[in-house]
Design an enzyme around this catalytic site. Sequence first.
Site, PDB file in Angstrom:
ATOM      1  N   ASP A  22       0.831  -1.214   0.000  1.00  0.00           N
ATOM      2  CA  ASP A  22       0.000   0.000   0.000  1.00  0.00           C
ATOM      3  C   ASP A  22       0.864   1.262   0.000  1.00  0.00           C
ATOM      4  O   ASP A  22       0.650   2.172   0.814  1.00  0.00           O
ATOM      5  CB  ASP A  22      -0.939   0.010   1.222  1.00  0.00           C
ATOM      6  CG  ASP A  22      -1.755  -1.266   1.355  1.00  0.00           C
ATOM      7  OD1 ASP A  22      -2.071  -1.871   0.309  1.00  0.00           O
ATOM      8  OD2 ASP A  22      -2.078  -1.667   2.492  1.00  0.00           O
ATOM      9  N   GLU A 178     -11.087   0.419  -3.979  1.00  0.00           N
ATOM     10  CA  GLU A 178     -10.401   0.880  -2.769  1.00  0.00           C
ATOM     11  C   GLU A 178      -9.175   1.671  -3.156  1.00  0.00           C
ATOM     12  O   GLU A 178      -8.924   1.932  -4.330  1.00  0.00           O
ATOM     13  CB  GLU A 178     -10.020  -0.326  -1.904  1.00  0.00           C
ATOM     14  CG  GLU A 178      -9.122  -1.304  -2.626  1.00  0.00           C
ATOM     15  CD  GLU A 178      -8.934  -2.628  -1.887  1.00  0.00           C
ATOM     16  OE1 GLU A 178      -9.627  -2.875  -0.896  1.00  0.00           O
ATOM     17  OE2 GLU A 178      -8.082  -3.418  -2.330  1.00  0.00           O
TER      18      GLU A 178
END
Length: 504
Positions: A22, A178
């Site tokens: 991420d 997302e």
Amino acid sequence: MSSAPETGNTLSNPVVPGFHPDPSICRVGADYYLACSSFEYYPGVPVFHSRDLVHWTQIGNALDRPGQLRLPPGTSSSGGLYAPTLRHHDDRFWLVVTNVSGDGNILFTATDPAGPWSDPVRLPGVQGIDPDLAWDDEGNCWCTVAGVSQIRIDPQTGETFGEPRRLWSGAPGAKAPEAPHLYHIGAYWYLLIAEGGTERCHGVSIARSRTPDGPFEPCPDNPILTHRGTDHPVQNTGHGDLVQGPDGSWWMVFLGVRPRGGTPGWHVLGRETFLAPVTWVDDWPVVGEVSLALSPPPWPLQRPAAAPVRDDFELSELAPVWISLRSRPVEHYSTKERSGWLSLRARGASLDDPEAIFVGRRQQHLSFRARTSVDPAEGRGGLAVRLDEQHHYEIEATASEVRVIARIGPLRTVVASHPVTGAAPVVLAIEAAVTRQVTDARQGPDTLAFGVQDPEGVFVELAALDGRYLSTEVAGGFTGRVIGMYAAAGTVHFDWFDYVPLED
Ligand code: 6LW
């Protein structure tokens, strides 16, 4: 400890290897900063610095005080801190992240990204993971979360204004929209998202609008990055963030994995941070080839000093590369009790216990050797390869014996034992060898050999275990392997630890 190893004229990708998922990136003049998720580990959110986008050095962990990071005892593995966004605005760094095991969305500021970072500002009105921050020309701060929805916030106080608005959810029916990031580039506001889930179907898509709050028009070429259904050595590519290089060119950092072995392929280092070039066609970004060997970019490379491979625990503070489980209470971790040693006082009788006392670093290379010199005279402890409480292998020493233990799912077994003769300390060693050639579809990704070093420095192997059981495909979750020292009874003293990459 995170610089990319280099061969000849190419640079190696992933640029931040090991469990560093991420990635979020920002540029301030000639300097680049990058932050990653850290889940149940403490301290949380590793922060890296680079001047060339290729060589990264860890400069800290943003959440490194108990007042910033609360991971209660019930915090599961792969709970805790998810998906930060790192930005620079108004002469300050801003970091927003979700603590899924407690505080929800929390925001921090710093003038120096190496720290200290502020106390948290809570965002109770921002519901959803993967928060992003973007400021418009009027100074409004927009917080966009997975789903994908957006709400205006006051980042100083955490106050929200109005109701969250649904922006865009990627391809109709696609799973898990997302990781939103919102950017004002040229005449458009771009909304970059991940979709398809963080496994093999992961991808990156984009939409654009004339205003930060939509309406958004999807790119006709979505997904702009995915390796789904390919035999590319880098899989699960997604969760990207855009940045400009020193020459104004565009780049994307994103996560990917390197599965190895036979079918279905197992990845053991977690999700790693990769870099790929980006060009623009008709005001849409086009992501270039993802390569394990990057061509040198057209700007000077800034190679950091060689990463230290050995820690002698001479400093009073542990280096930022070291992480523990959920917290690091001072009464259990000391570099002062015995000068030049790391002393760990046990809590929990094994690494099966979520509260176990552990100091580890991410495995960053497919093949490596790690060693530690341990004095177990006052306790029991050793050297472990950890994925989570149910998946770990370790070599453990007491004053009379060294044992190799495997915990795989509900099963726990002593694989080998070896009497200890002579005075402590004992040198424990782990060697991981990646599977180079697959000759059988059932072959695992690597082999982990556990042993002791004899007085002549020769490795004496006690057990060799299939690495697949410490992979994400077996264990599940979002993390990767962490290698480190632990105490399981009494107080265990470690003189030094070293970690050396081996030839893949
Ligand atoms: C993260 C989500 C994701 O919140 O995985 O790959 C989740 N993307 O954006 C955990 O890392």
